[in-house]
Design an enzyme around this catalytic site. Structure first.
Site, short mmCIF file in Angstrom:
data_model
loop_
_atom_site.label_atom_id
_atom_site.label_comp_id
_atom_site.label_asym_id
_atom_site.label_seq_id
_atom_site.Cartn_x
_atom_site.Cartn_y
_atom_site.Cartn_z
N SER A 1 38.36 48.01 33.39
CA SER A 1 38.76 46.16 33.84
C SER A 1 39.22 45.61 32.91
O SER A 1 39.82 44.98 32.53
CB SER A 1 38.35 45.40 35.25
OG SER A 1 36.42 45.52 34.51
N ASP B 1 35.91 35.30 33.98
CA ASP B 1 35.04 35.20 35.73
C ASP B 1 33.94 36.22 34.91
O ASP B 1 33.28 35.57 34.20
CB ASP B 1 36.00 36.47 36.31
CG ASP B 1 36.70 38.07 35.91
OD1 ASP B 1 35.60 38.07 35.08
OD2 ASP B 1 37.36 38.56 36.65
N HIS C 1 34.72 39.78 32.48
CA HIS C 1 35.49 39.96 31.81
C HIS C 1 35.63 38.21 31.07
O HIS C 1 35.68 37.71 30.94
CB HIS C 1 36.87 40.42 32.51
CG HIS C 1 36.87 41.13 33.92
ND1 HIS C 1 36.34 40.74 34.51
CD2 HIS C 1 36.27 42.54 33.81
CE1 HIS C 1 36.43 42.14 35.11
NE2 HIS C 1 36.57 43.29 34.47
#
Length: 362
Positions: free
Chosen positions: A37, A327, A330
């Site tokens: 991600s 978040d 990340h």
């Protein structure tokens, strides 16, 4: 005597450049991205069963379109900034290129991103996210792309193209998270056995990319995972020392194996980025980079904004520029930009044996 026509033309060209700008000169033919991600630019949007998606607000709030794009960021991520540094557009998601809408017009010569949120070096690290594309399958996808490009330009031309392109690999964090979240994995392997297996398994996949034509590799190590908001929340807001310790051990093992791998294969050039050191320095000296918040997420709920993922109803910090974390897991766009600057032009304290700028010209 100056030719007035030439002078006028020069002024017009200069004004156009000043007003509209040109992109940087293209430094390499293409970038092929593999990972999780941290560099996913939308592949998971095409996985119907996955819950690891960034396709809703407040993701993308600072992206040029101000809309969610599948990036786990308030704006751009490291994949975007790497493309910019190299004078290239961001490599598009593989799954978008092979979707029904693009299936007949897809071209892979300009670069492709295979990165998928939740992906790990090992298959199965994505169980809590239900669906992602692990590294082994990402390399399988590259093999499919390789076949298509061979048909398009021929084997010799493709080999030349790939040998000058950059292969970016950003993966491993989910494997570390998975180990500490799984009693089953901890029963089967000691932490040392596990991180050693992570490193050796990654080398296997790098070898497959080498066999497929890759010669220039940007390998990104695992960061200070124990200091992300989600793990701090489980440890009275302090970093989880054990997770950080094994991230370091993995990185050390990987760097040793990369040296051996290079010696065994002709023509390999690589740059390793020490993400752990870069994040550690950011957390320890945030003010020098313009950050004021090192523990809490910008988007989330509850303590440290880390009790829930970033969702449309989540709290949102007013200044995304002063947060390191966007978040639970990340970095913000601002932090990703700093990391990419270090990847590209970093000193030996962060990059070894060379940085990406040197990788390009090697």
């Amino acid at each position: 005597m100056v030719n007035r026509g030439c002078s006028l033309l020069f002024i017009i060209i200069y004004a156009f450049i000043f007003c509209f700008g040109f992109s940087k000169p293209q430094m390499v033919p293409a970038v092929y991205v593999f990972g999780d991600s941290l560099v996913d630019v939308g592949n998971n949007n095409f996985l119907p069963l996955s819950i690891a998606k960034a396709n809703h607000p407040h993701y993308g709030i600072d992206f040029p379109t101000h809309k969610p794009t599948g990036r786990f960021s308030n704006g751009k991520n490291a994949a975007d900034f790497i493309g910019e540094k190299l004078g290239l557009a961001t490599s598009p998601p593989y799954l978008s290129l092979v979707s029904k809408a693009n299936k007949n017009n897809a071209s892979f010569m300009g670069g492709v991103s295979f990165a998928s949120a939740g992906a790990g070096i090992f298959d199965g690290t994505d169980e809590i996210y239900r669906q992602s594309v692990p590294l082994t399958k990402q390399v399988d996808q590259f093999s499919t792309v390789h076949e298509e490009m061979t048909k398009e330009v021929g084997a010799a031309a493709l080999q030349k193209h790939l040998s000058k392109s950059i292969f970016v690999v950003v993966i491993g964090s989910n494997d570390i998270f998975g180990y500490f979240q799984s009693s089953g994995l901890r029963k089967k392997n000691t932490p040392q056995q596990y991180v050693d297996s992570m490193a050796s398994s990654l080398i296997v996949q790098l070898q497959r990319l080498y066999d497929g034509g890759g010669r220039k590799f940007e390998i990104v190590g695992v960061g200070e995972v124990g200091c992300c908001p989600a793990l701090r929340l489980k440890n009275k807001t302090e970093c989880v020392v054990e997770a950080n310790y094994w991230a370091v051990k993995y990185n050390e093992g990987l760097q040793s194996m990369l040296k051996e791998w290079q010696l065994k294969n002709e023509g390999i050039v690589y740059s390793y980025f020490d993400t752990y050191a870069a994040i550690h320095h950011l957390v320890q000296a945030p003010a020098s980079y313009g950050f004021t918040e090192v523990k809490a997420a910008c988007c989330g709920l509850g303590e440290l904004n880390a009790r829930a993922p970033c969702l449309p109803l989540s709290n949102l910090c007013s200044n995304r520029q002063d947060h390191i974390f966007w978040d639970q897991f990340h970095p913000t766009e601002a932090a990703s930009r700093i990391f990419t600057d270090e990847i590209f032009d970093g000193s030996s304290g962060y990059t070894s044996p060379i940085n990406m700028r040197q990788l390009v010209t090697a």
